[in-house]
Scaffold this motif. Sequence first.
Motif, PDB file in Angstrom:
ATOM      1  N   ASN A  32      14.259 -12.435 -71.870  1.00 45.11           N
ATOM      2  CA  ASN A  32      13.766 -13.341 -70.849  1.00 45.11           C
ATOM      3  C   ASN A  32      13.159 -14.557 -71.543  1.00 45.11           C
ATOM      4  OD1 ASN A  32      12.260 -14.705 -68.802  1.00 45.11           O
ATOM      5  ND2 ASN A  32      12.235 -12.829 -67.594  1.00 45.11           N
ATOM      6  N   TYR A  63      24.352 -14.052 -67.966  1.00 45.92           N
ATOM      7  CA  TYR A  63      23.554 -14.141 -66.748  1.00 45.92           C
ATOM      8  C   TYR A  63      22.207 -13.474 -67.043  1.00 45.92           C
ATOM      9  CZ  TYR A  63      28.037 -14.946 -64.327  1.00 45.92           C
ATOM     10  OH  TYR A  63      29.263 -15.425 -63.923  1.00 45.92           O
ATOM     11  N   CYS A  67      16.677 -17.625 -66.308  1.00 50.80           N
ATOM     12  CA  CYS A  67      17.643 -18.620 -66.778  1.00 50.80           C
ATOM     13  C   CYS A  67      18.016 -19.634 -65.696  1.00 50.80           C
ATOM     14  CB  CYS A  67      18.906 -17.929 -67.298  1.00 50.80           C
ATOM     15  SG  CYS A  67      18.658 -16.965 -68.788  1.00 50.80           S
ATOM     16  N   SER A  68      17.072 -20.035 -64.886  1.00 51.79           N
ATOM     17  CA  SER A  68      17.358 -21.024 -63.850  1.00 51.79           C
ATOM     18  C   SER A  68      17.078 -22.445 -64.329  1.00 51.79           C
ATOM     19  CB  SER A  68      16.554 -20.732 -62.583  1.00 51.79           C
ATOM     20  OG  SER A  68      15.168 -20.670 -62.877  1.00 51.79           O
ATOM     21  N   LYS A  73      17.640 -22.141 -70.029  1.00 51.25           N
ATOM     22  CA  LYS A  73      19.050 -21.924 -70.355  1.00 51.25           C
ATOM     23  C   LYS A  73      19.327 -22.355 -71.793  1.00 51.25           C
ATOM     24  CE  LYS A  73      21.000 -22.452 -65.700  1.00 51.25           C
ATOM     25  NZ  LYS A  73      21.950 -23.229 -64.859  1.00 51.25           N
ATOM     26  N   ASP A  92      23.756 -18.646 -67.014  1.00 55.76           N
ATOM     27  CA  ASP A  92      23.413 -18.819 -65.602  1.00 55.76           C
ATOM     28  C   ASP A  92      22.341 -17.815 -65.217  1.00 55.76           C
ATOM     29  OD1 ASP A  92      23.475 -19.839 -63.031  1.00 55.76           O
ATOM     30  OD2 ASP A  92      25.646 -19.693 -62.830  1.00 55.76           O
ATOM     31  N   HIS A  93      21.746 -18.047 -64.068  1.00 55.53           N
ATOM     32  CA  HIS A  93      20.663 -17.212 -63.563  1.00 55.53           C
ATOM     33  C   HIS A  93      21.174 -15.849 -63.124  1.00 55.53           C
ATOM     34  CE1 HIS A  93      17.074 -16.206 -61.125  1.00 55.53           C
ATOM     35  NE2 HIS A  93      16.466 -17.091 -61.882  1.00 55.53           N
ATOM     36  N   ASP A  94      20.309 -14.842 -63.172  1.00 56.09           N
ATOM     37  CA  ASP A  94      20.717 -13.507 -62.739  1.00 56.09           C
ATOM     38  C   ASP A  94      21.020 -13.464 -61.240  1.00 56.09           C
ATOM     39  OD1 ASP A  94      18.046 -13.903 -62.066  1.00 56.09           O
ATOM     40  OD2 ASP A  94      17.357 -11.955 -62.780  1.00 56.09           O
ATOM     41  N   ASN A 118      13.854 -11.022 -56.973  1.00 60.01           N
ATOM     42  CA  ASN A 118      14.283 -12.375 -56.670  1.00 60.01           C
ATOM     43  C   ASN A 118      15.316 -12.295 -55.554  1.00 60.01           C
ATOM     44  OD1 ASN A 118      14.430 -15.171 -56.855  1.00 60.01           O
ATOM     45  ND2 ASN A 118      14.651 -15.159 -59.085  1.00 60.01           N
ATOM     46  N   THR A 130      16.875 -20.496 -52.592  1.00 56.42           N
ATOM     47  CA  THR A 130      16.183 -19.372 -53.219  1.00 56.42           C
ATOM     48  C   THR A 130      14.718 -19.419 -52.804  1.00 56.42           C
ATOM     49  OG1 THR A 130      15.576 -20.621 -55.211  1.00 56.42           O
ATOM     50  CG2 THR A 130      17.707 -19.467 -55.240  1.00 56.42           C
TER      51      THR A 130
END
Length: 280
Positions: A32, A63, A67-68, A73, A92-94, A118, A130
């Motif tokens: 993370n 992913y 990671c947003s 990133k 990319d984000h999870d 999330n 989101t």
Amino acid sequence: MILIADSGSSKTDWRVIHRDGKISQHRGVGFNPYYMTSEEMAIQMRHDFLVNLESEIEEIYFYGAGCSAPDRKAEVTNALSTIFGQAKIHVDHDLAAAAHATCGHHAGIACILGTGSNSCDYDGKDILATRPAAGYILGDEGGGCYVGRKFLTDFIHEEMPENIREAAIERFHITQNIIQDHVYRQPFPSRYMASFCRFISENKADPYCYGLYYNAFKDFFAKHIFKYPDYQNKPANFVGSIAYYNSDILRKAASDSGINVNIIIEGPIAGLTLYHQEKL
């Protein structure tokens, strides 16, 4: 060869799609970028199986939790590029992983209930919206850390049934001082708090343990799903160990809240593998 990763704070599932179509898999530690630097991630990756593939991987789809933001990133990209210098890297984000694996090309709400939590509103192609992910101290409603934190708080204040408290002492040999040392002084406190969820799940026939999950899921709905437009008419899909191993409680809490639950899976890696295989 293509390398795919689904990474949370606790673990990472890796898949390698070989040139002959065969697929190999591995499970390693989580990454993370909010809590680890690119150097720390690279060191851990080099202790993992990845170093054996460094000259063969041509493309990477990573992913991950946290990671947003572009700078996060970049941290993951830098870590991967130190090992796979020639590979084309996509981070990319999870949430994108959850949406692709559960919703596919259909609209829906994709949710993650693992160590953290999330969600996103997905139109079948793009993530439309989101909710804020405030992390393990200020948020993560419904996630393992959130449930474990409540359990440990109740333990310290002696606000749980005596039989559950005694069973926890026998199983974990915990005291208030031990708990506080792990939470405030040791690394990865979110993992520590979430680690008690297996015990809670094993005892969910007890109303107290059942209620920990039920109330945590209701809190998640209030902070996330209820705030998406027309949520009553969209299928809600869930990814993560907390959702998967407590799916009975999750479905009950959702039904009581007017939420239509569709798919609940432990992890998205199989769906992601199929997703990227289709692009070959």
